[in-house]
Scaffold this active site. Structure first.
Site, PDB file in Angstrom:
ATOM      1  N   ASN A  67     -15.741  -4.258  -2.011  1.00  0.00           N
ATOM      2  CA  ASN A  67     -15.763  -5.287  -0.797  1.00  0.00           C
ATOM      3  C   ASN A  67     -16.200  -6.706  -1.318  1.00  0.00           C
ATOM      4  O   ASN A  67     -15.366  -7.684  -1.132  1.00  0.00           O
ATOM      5  CB  ASN A  67     -16.635  -4.795   0.220  1.00  0.00           C
ATOM      6  CG  ASN A  67     -15.908  -3.999   1.169  1.00  0.00           C
ATOM      7  OD1 ASN A  67     -15.484  -4.522   2.070  1.00  0.00           O
ATOM      8  ND2 ASN A  67     -15.898  -2.518   1.082  1.00  0.00           N
TER       9      ASN A  67
ATOM     10  N   CYS B  90     -15.979   6.546   1.625  1.00  0.00           N
ATOM     11  CA  CYS B  90     -17.636   7.162   1.311  1.00  0.00           C
ATOM     12  C   CYS B  90     -17.807   7.993   2.669  1.00  0.00           C
ATOM     13  O   CYS B  90     -18.816   8.667   2.740  1.00  0.00           O
ATOM     14  CB  CYS B  90     -18.558   5.956   1.413  1.00  0.00           C
ATOM     15  SG  CYS B  90     -17.882   4.461   0.487  1.00  0.00           S
TER      16      CYS B  90
ATOM     17  N   GLU C 103       0.890  -1.071   0.096  1.00  0.00           N
ATOM     18  CA  GLU C 103      -0.220  -0.096  -0.030  1.00  0.00           C
ATOM     19  C   GLU C 103       1.083   1.147   0.150  1.00  0.00           C
ATOM     20  O   GLU C 103       1.985   1.509   0.999  1.00  0.00           O
ATOM     21  CB  GLU C 103      -1.005  -0.104   1.168  1.00  0.00           C
ATOM     22  CG  GLU C 103      -1.808   1.250   1.612  1.00  0.00           C
ATOM     23  CD  GLU C 103      -2.478   1.799   0.346  1.00  0.00           C
ATOM     24  OE1 GLU C 103      -3.134   1.199  -0.144  1.00  0.00           O
ATOM     25  OE2 GLU C 103      -2.307   3.021   0.265  1.00  0.00           O
TER      26      GLU C 103
ATOM     27  N   ASP D  46     -11.891  -0.348  -7.425  1.00  0.00           N
ATOM     28  CA  ASP D  46     -12.248   0.922  -8.459  1.00  0.00           C
ATOM     29  C   ASP D  46     -11.464   0.773  -9.626  1.00  0.00           C
ATOM     30  O   ASP D  46     -11.281   1.784 -10.318  1.00  0.00           O
ATOM     31  CB  ASP D  46     -11.869   2.024  -7.673  1.00  0.00           C
ATOM     32  CG  ASP D  46     -12.916   2.624  -6.577  1.00  0.00           C
ATOM     33  OD1 ASP D  46     -13.831   1.670  -6.434  1.00  0.00           O
ATOM     34  OD2 ASP D  46     -12.807   3.540  -5.842  1.00  0.00           O
TER      35      ASP D  46
END
Lengths: 459, 459
Positions: free
Chosen positions: B314, B50, B40, B292
């Site tokens: 998810n 969100c 990451e 995404d």
């Protein structure tokens, strides 16, 4: 007999199903083509019986708010509505009904070309000593609701006993708490809300107890004790006596089909009229039936069920009004969806409970999960519990029950549509449901339950 | 290269899709059987992007509430998580990735047996003068959110300009109002929320204006003006200049697929990775992609779409984690459901808008109805508007949009499931949806819309 060239549609019962049928028929046909006569033995039409507990509890202050359409409005639309006029006989071969005006006592015959039987339901009143005492109330009609409110206003004490722990019983228990009464709820079953499995009903019981309602489960009411003046003073149940200044009966309803039975119309095992999917009484061209007096097809079990709910009654009426005027509409059946809000909890169910699945001879798996109504970090996120049943080999969804805080209940619609489509729980795990933090965790609770169920049926 | 007998799963990207895949793989396989390495480039994992607008707006006070699982929690579960480490190359034939540690600058290769590409999205930043000015913020990552909150706290004035009127732009405009800013929203389109048809977007604009937000529609941003110190002071759009102490970009995102493109992995017309329904990159055994950075199948139009939403990410992750460890799970596609809560309104959509239906070459009918979220007489009943599209001859449901008060948005799930099942609007008219006065009028607004649509497609 119709003595003009016009067709005449006669409606028996002026509530949801009957007046929806009349209204829909009127939209389709002008008074020049179709005469519509509706008989109603009570004083009101087209009201929301489901709203009565909220009126008694004070959430709804004006009785007239519960009336969707007044008698005057129906008449202004060209429906010959006769209130306080009870149909006492259906002459099927003669195509006529006999009705008695409650005011004058006069009886007369009215011919029909088409007939809508929408006689509704009658509340169950156990045949026990004292059942006719003053202070004992049902809550099925607006008249019932008004009588109860009057009794509450002049009650001698603040002790209320509710008999029956279905939707109406539980809603009424809460309404009476709001009215300042000490409430005891007497329930024949092991947990309240027998429309849920007992493990889910237990969650409802806890919420009720949290509101100060005394739950007496597993107790059959055997008598009502009365004072010398004929007013109820106690309920005898399960060998104990519960003092009561007012008693509310919420034991359930049965189809009101005595007229239909006498006329030889076909009834099913639950005592409701049998229709085809056009809502035509089986074997009787031009005779229709809908609402709380009919049985409906349960699309999940494939069996006939009795589901007296206003939402079905309204659909039946609309379908009858369409078909009686040359249209073509069908009512395929129900999946058994019901929602309620009591004691700060939202409660929902659809499809089969465990005992229904057993009765239907289905091998099934059952899962229960805990989640929240919104993203856990979003203000107002409330816990909710979802129970899901799925058929063992096929993975077909069989039923869902939900109990939880705000935002819980209407999620049952996801399952209602999935049941209608015959969806498997595996397919449900990837349903594209609305997600945003104010509305749902990123995994909607229904998806979480589906995932767990899918694992179990595959194992 | 894997230098042990253990298989190694490498994950690129530590957010929803990547860490869900890693977690699911870890549930299925112990560290003795499977090594999991996750790279990451940022400092956080598994957070709710969100939720950022609610954090900026103050509804969520603690940033850490948005983090579903911390790096330490992932590591404790046996995932070798390397933060601030950016993958700079995927060597597909060599089955390895090159990664650079941001701290030391050291690059090294790590071999994989299986690879998960979960590189997410990058926000669109228009290539205009001043775009790099201080006080100009995106809101895609927690780092972005923290930087914006810091800017707001020390802003020189109270004028904010939001660029873009999609979900994020509208949510951010409201969040800035809550922070006490005067907000101007600059929008290229004719109405906000282009995920809705313009007639429904208009309802959102009115609510935004009601909150004091200045809407500038049909205006393209061409430049940002800066002070001598490099701080933004105005937004130039549609020939006018809008003073700004802070600018928030909410123009949307594109798939972050530069690594995948360089590695020769297949991309679609929207720039996203192409996978099969197992989320396997097409033509590449052992390489998976989700979240995404991928395109998904739109089950209604049958075309590929780009839908960057955490709820899909998810699901993708879970499916990848299952399939990468010998299981079998599929992601059939989406129907395009999205919900949002802004300016006191709930907003929902699923399926096709009018322009999508035109583009798909479908003949369709469209209806719009007004109803309420609860029984009209029940306290808190709020108005809502439902728009429904149905295919002309078949009557198949094509799409639903809902704008209204509390209880409006999640009703879209009814339509999402109906779309998934390929249901007709005629069949929808008799859906057995939950009805009780606190939740719905006796005819649920979705049923009212379905009835009107069914009449129109049959006419």
């Amino acid at each position: 007999m119709s003595n003009s060239a016009r067709h005449r549609l006669v409606v028996i019962g002026g509530d949801a199903a009957g007046m929806s049928a009349a209204s829909q028929a009127r939209r389709a046909k002008s008074p020049d083509d179709l005469e519509i006569v509706a008989f109603e033995r009570g004083s009101f039409t087209s009201y929301s019986a489901c709203g009565i507990p909220y009126w008694v509890g004070g959430d709804v202050t004006d009785r007239d708010d519960l009336i969707a359409r007044t008698p005057e409005e129906h008449r202004a639309r060209g429906i010959d509505l006769r209130l306080r006029t009870e149909v006492t006989e259906i002459d099927v071969p003669g195509r006529r009904v006999r009705a008695r005006d409650a005011g004058s006592g006069v009886e007369s015959w009215t011919g029909f070309d088409q007939l809508v039987v929408a006689t509704g339901a009658r509340p169950v009143r156990p045949d026990i000593p004292g059942i006719g005492a003053r202070g004992v109330h049902g809550v099925q009609t607006l008249d019932d609701g008004q009588a109860l409110i009057d009794t509450l206003a002049r009650a001698r004490g603040r002790r209320a006993v509710v008999v029956g722990a279905g939707y109406i019983g539980v809603e009424m228990a809460e309404a009476l708490v709001h009215r300042g009464f000490e409430v005891t709820l007497v329930n024949r079953g092991g947990e309240p809300m027998s429309t849920l499995d007992p493990d889910m009903g237990r969650l409802v019981r806890r919420a009720m107890e949290g509101l100060g309602i005394t739950m007496v489960n597993g107790a059959e009411v055997t008598a009502l004790r009365t004072d010398a003046d004929g007013h109820v003073r106690a309920v005898v149940a399960g060998g104990a006596e519960f003092p009561a200044d007012v008693v509310v009966l919420g034991i359930g309803v049965r189809p009101e089909t005595s007229l239909a039975r006498a006329a030889g119309l076909p009834l099913g095992e639950h005592g409701g009229l049998l229709t085809d999917e056009h809502m035509r009484v089986r074997g009787h061209e031009g005779i229709w039936a809908g609402g709380d007096c009919v049985e409906v097809l349960d699309l999940v079990s494939g069996r006939a069920r009795y589901v007296p709910l206003g939402t079905h009654a309204n659909k039946h009426g609309q379908i009858i009004g369409t078909n009686a005027t040359g249209g073509d509409a069908v009512f395929p059946g129900v999946v058994g969806t019901a929602v309620s809000k009591v004691c700060g909890l939202e409660i929902a169910r659809t499809g089969l409970r465990e005992k229904d699945a057993v009765r239907a001879g289905l091998a099934f798996e059952s899962v229960t999960i805990e989640s929240t109504s919104r993203a856990g970090y979003y203000p107002g996120a409330a816990p909710l519990t979802v129970k899901m049943l799925a058929e063992r080999l096929s993975g077909r969804l069989l039923g869902v029950q939900i109990v939880g805080g705000e935002g819980a209940a209407k999620r049952v619609d996801i399952a209602a549509v999935a049941l209608t489509a015959g969806m498997t729980v595996c397919r449900m795990t990837t349903l594209d449901l609305g997600y945003a933090p104010p509305f749902s965790p990123v995994w909607d609770p229904v998806l979480v339950a589906a995932r767990k169920a899918a694992q179990k049926v595959a194992a």
